[in-house]
Enzyme design. Structure first.
Site, mmCIF file in Angstrom:
data_model
loop_
_atom_site.group_PDB
_atom_site.id
_atom_site.type_symbol
_atom_site.label_atom_id
_atom_site.label_comp_id
_atom_site.label_asym_id
_atom_site.label_seq_id
_atom_site.Cartn_x
_atom_site.Cartn_y
_atom_site.Cartn_z
ATOM 1 N N CYS A 47 -15.657 13.185 7.655
ATOM 2 C CA CYS A 47 -15.337 11.798 6.922
ATOM 3 C C CYS A 47 -15.242 12.315 5.386
ATOM 4 C CB CYS A 47 -16.695 11.084 7.099
ATOM 5 S SG CYS A 47 -16.575 9.623 6.145
ATOM 6 N N CYS A 56 -21.285 5.749 2.776
ATOM 7 C CA CYS A 56 -20.415 5.480 1.936
ATOM 8 C C CYS A 56 -21.238 5.186 0.587
ATOM 9 C CB CYS A 56 -19.839 4.219 2.139
ATOM 10 S SG CYS A 56 -18.236 3.826 1.162
HETATM 11 N N1 SAH Z 1 -12.699 1.433 1.740
HETATM 12 C C1 SAH Z 1 -12.313 1.869 3.160
HETATM 13 C C2 SAH Z 1 -12.981 3.204 3.646
HETATM 14 C C3 SAH Z 1 -14.115 3.467 3.053
HETATM 15 S S1 SAH Z 1 -15.568 2.527 3.551
HETATM 16 C C4 SAH Z 1 -12.807 0.621 3.705
HETATM 17 O O1 SAH Z 1 -13.614 -0.341 3.142
HETATM 18 O O2 SAH Z 1 -12.629 0.540 4.977
HETATM 19 C C5 SAH Z 1 -15.923 3.005 5.326
HETATM 20 C C6 SAH Z 1 -16.479 2.187 5.978
HETATM 21 O O3 SAH Z 1 -17.981 2.030 5.707
HETATM 22 C C7 SAH Z 1 -16.000 0.633 5.844
HETATM 23 O O4 SAH Z 1 -15.757 -0.244 7.146
HETATM 24 C C8 SAH Z 1 -17.113 0.025 5.153
HETATM 25 O O5 SAH Z 1 -16.985 -1.420 5.149
HETATM 26 C C9 SAH Z 1 -18.470 0.619 5.568
HETATM 27 N N2 SAH Z 1 -19.572 0.266 4.695
HETATM 28 C C10 SAH Z 1 -19.546 0.399 3.447
HETATM 29 N N3 SAH Z 1 -20.907 0.212 3.041
HETATM 30 C C11 SAH Z 1 -21.607 0.155 4.142
HETATM 31 C C12 SAH Z 1 -23.149 -0.109 4.636
HETATM 32 N N4 SAH Z 1 -23.975 -0.225 3.483
HETATM 33 N N5 SAH Z 1 -23.452 -0.110 5.786
HETATM 34 C C13 SAH Z 1 -22.441 0.043 6.660
HETATM 35 N N6 SAH Z 1 -21.235 0.271 6.551
HETATM 36 C C14 SAH Z 1 -20.743 0.446 5.263
HETATM 37 FE FE1 SF4 Z 2 -14.486 0.373 1.225
HETATM 38 FE FE2 SF4 Z 2 -15.297 -1.760 0.040
HETATM 39 FE FE3 SF4 Z 2 -16.872 0.481 -0.040
HETATM 40 FE FE4 SF4 Z 2 -14.568 0.248 -1.480
HETATM 41 S S1 SF4 Z 2 -16.347 -1.058 -1.841
HETATM 42 S S2 SF4 Z 2 -15.534 2.087 0.018
HETATM 43 S S3 SF4 Z 2 -13.336 -0.915 0.082
HETATM 44 S S4 SF4 Z 2 -16.419 -0.781 1.654
#
Ligand code: SAH
Ligand code: SF4
Length: 359
Positions: free
Chosen positions: A112, A338
């Site tokens: 990832c 993330c």
């Molecule tokens: N910006 C892109 C890719 C990176 S985030 C996007 O948002 O799709 C990758 C995934 O992690 C996304 O589906 C996002 O919604 C999820 N994500 C982010 N923060 C999270 C959290 N605290 N718990 C679970 N999933 C989360």
């Molecule tokens: Fe993905 Fe939203 Fe986190 Fe950006 S802020 S990495 S778009 S989930």
């Protein structure tokens, strides 16, 4: 900016080695070593020590490890890197921090990657969104994340997902250059390259124009605009109908089954009625929904949905004709979600992050 180990193309490497008076086949040897063999430079002993040392300086790595932690009995490894954009020697200019996760499954290994340091999209439940945007990563920095994870991996990396920090379609050119390098040279199939987006509609359209049909994942998190506006601020610019229409176009052009991500947030987006509404919206798209139990973050005070609620939500989606799976949280003990490792690192910079507790 100078050349870097995984940013340089074959032609640039050929020109560099030619300028040193090296034989013509040396460039190909180096390229095959880095990409086909997936080996670190120091293991390419066929190049000779003197040449390797010279290359190490001329083609620097761009990621310096801050921390590396493992969990899940060694099946999950997460790195926090300082990314230097090819300027590792510049004193006083700190690199930006980005994360990479390597996950071993029974039949595959997935990396990832982060596409940006930080993110400008501001999703309220996301640690990266809470911290804001720092800069785009370069293609070399993205490719290097995969290469470095491969060097540490006990099996061949077969899948790459752009689900780390950042919004890949807001950094389209570097993301796409990295995708091509990973596909053409590291040998990862298009189907096993997944670009995840929060719904950048022009980016999805641009993706549909490319000839390589990668897998597209769209992060939904809500079945209606009212709730999605709150969780995903970009929804005010590109509402659900537009995002789903663009995703549908991508499906038509690429022939790839779509994935949708849906973070399960207790009492916010997890009711049976919301599952029904989501199923109606996605009906007929042949899509797959990944339900991800929310990883709690300091800036968002709501916990994950309880497992039984997630299971009911999944059942309701299936009853509505939509494929759904619950994603097992990987590496929760090391904050492998993330932006979370970095957030913790910042709050406690003096400690080694995440004891290697195995679960
Ligand atoms: N910006 C892109 C890719 C990176 S985030 C996007 O948002 O799709 C990758 C995934 O992690 C996304 O589906 C996002 O919604 C999820 N994500 C982010 N923060 C999270 C959290 N605290 N718990 C679970 N999933 C989360
Ligand atoms: Fe993905 Fe939203 Fe986190 Fe950006 S802020 S990495 S778009 S989930």
């Amino acid at each position: 900016m100078g050349l870097t180990r995984y940013g340089a193309g074959l032609e640039e490497i050929e020109a560099l080695l030619a300028s040193w008076g090296e034989k013509g086949y040396r460039a190909r040897q180096l390229w095959d070593g880095l990409y086909r063999r997936r080996a670190p430079l120091e293991e390419l002993t066929d190049l000779g020590k003197g040449l390797r040392d010279r290359l190490a300086t001329a083609l620097p790595l761009e990621l310096a490890p801050c921390t590396g932690t493992t969990a899940d009995k060694g099946a999950t490894t997460k790195w926090l890197w300082s990314a230097t954009a090819g300027n590792p020697g510049v004193r006083g200019v700190p690199g930006v921090e980005v994360e990479t996760v390597l996950m071993h499954y029974r039949d595959r290994a997935t990396v990832c990657v982060s596409s940006q340091a930080g993110c400008a999209m501001g999703c309220t439940f996301c640690a990266t969104g809470q911290a804001g945007f720092e800069r785009h990563l370069t293609a070399g920095e993205i490719v290097e994340q995969v290469a470095r994870a491969q060097h540490a991996s006990r099996s061949r990396v077969s899948n790459v997902v752009f689900m780390g920090m950042g919004e890949p379609l807001a950094n389209f050119d570097a993301t796409w250059a990295a995708v091509l390098r990973l596909h053409h040279h590291l040998g990862i199939s298009a189907r096993h390259l997944t670009v995840s987006t929060v719904g950048v509609v022009p980016g999805i359209r641009r993706l549909a124009e490319q000839t390589l049909p990668v897998t597209l994942a769209v992060s939904l998190h809500a079945p209606d605009d009212k709730l999605r506006d709150e969780l995903v601020p970009l929804n005010r610019r590109y509402p659900l109908d537009e995002v789903l229409a663009a995703a549908g176009e991508y499906l038509d052009r690429s022939g790839r089954r779509l994935s949708f991500e849906y973070a399960m947030i207790d009492g916010v987006n997890d009711s049976p009625a919301q599952a029904g509404a989501l199923a109606r919206r996605l009906a007929g798209m042949g899509a797959h929904v990944n339900l991800i139990p929310l990883n709690p973050t300091p800036g968002f005070g709501v916990p994950a949905s309880p497992p039984e609620r997630i299971a009911r939500f999944a059942d309701r989606l299936r009853a509505g004709g939509v494929n759904a799976t619950v994603r097992r949280n990987r590496g929760t003990s090391i904050d492998a979600a993330c932006g979370q490792l970095r957030a913790r690192h910042r709050h406690a910079p003096a400690t080694m992050v995440g004891a290697t507790r195995e679960e």
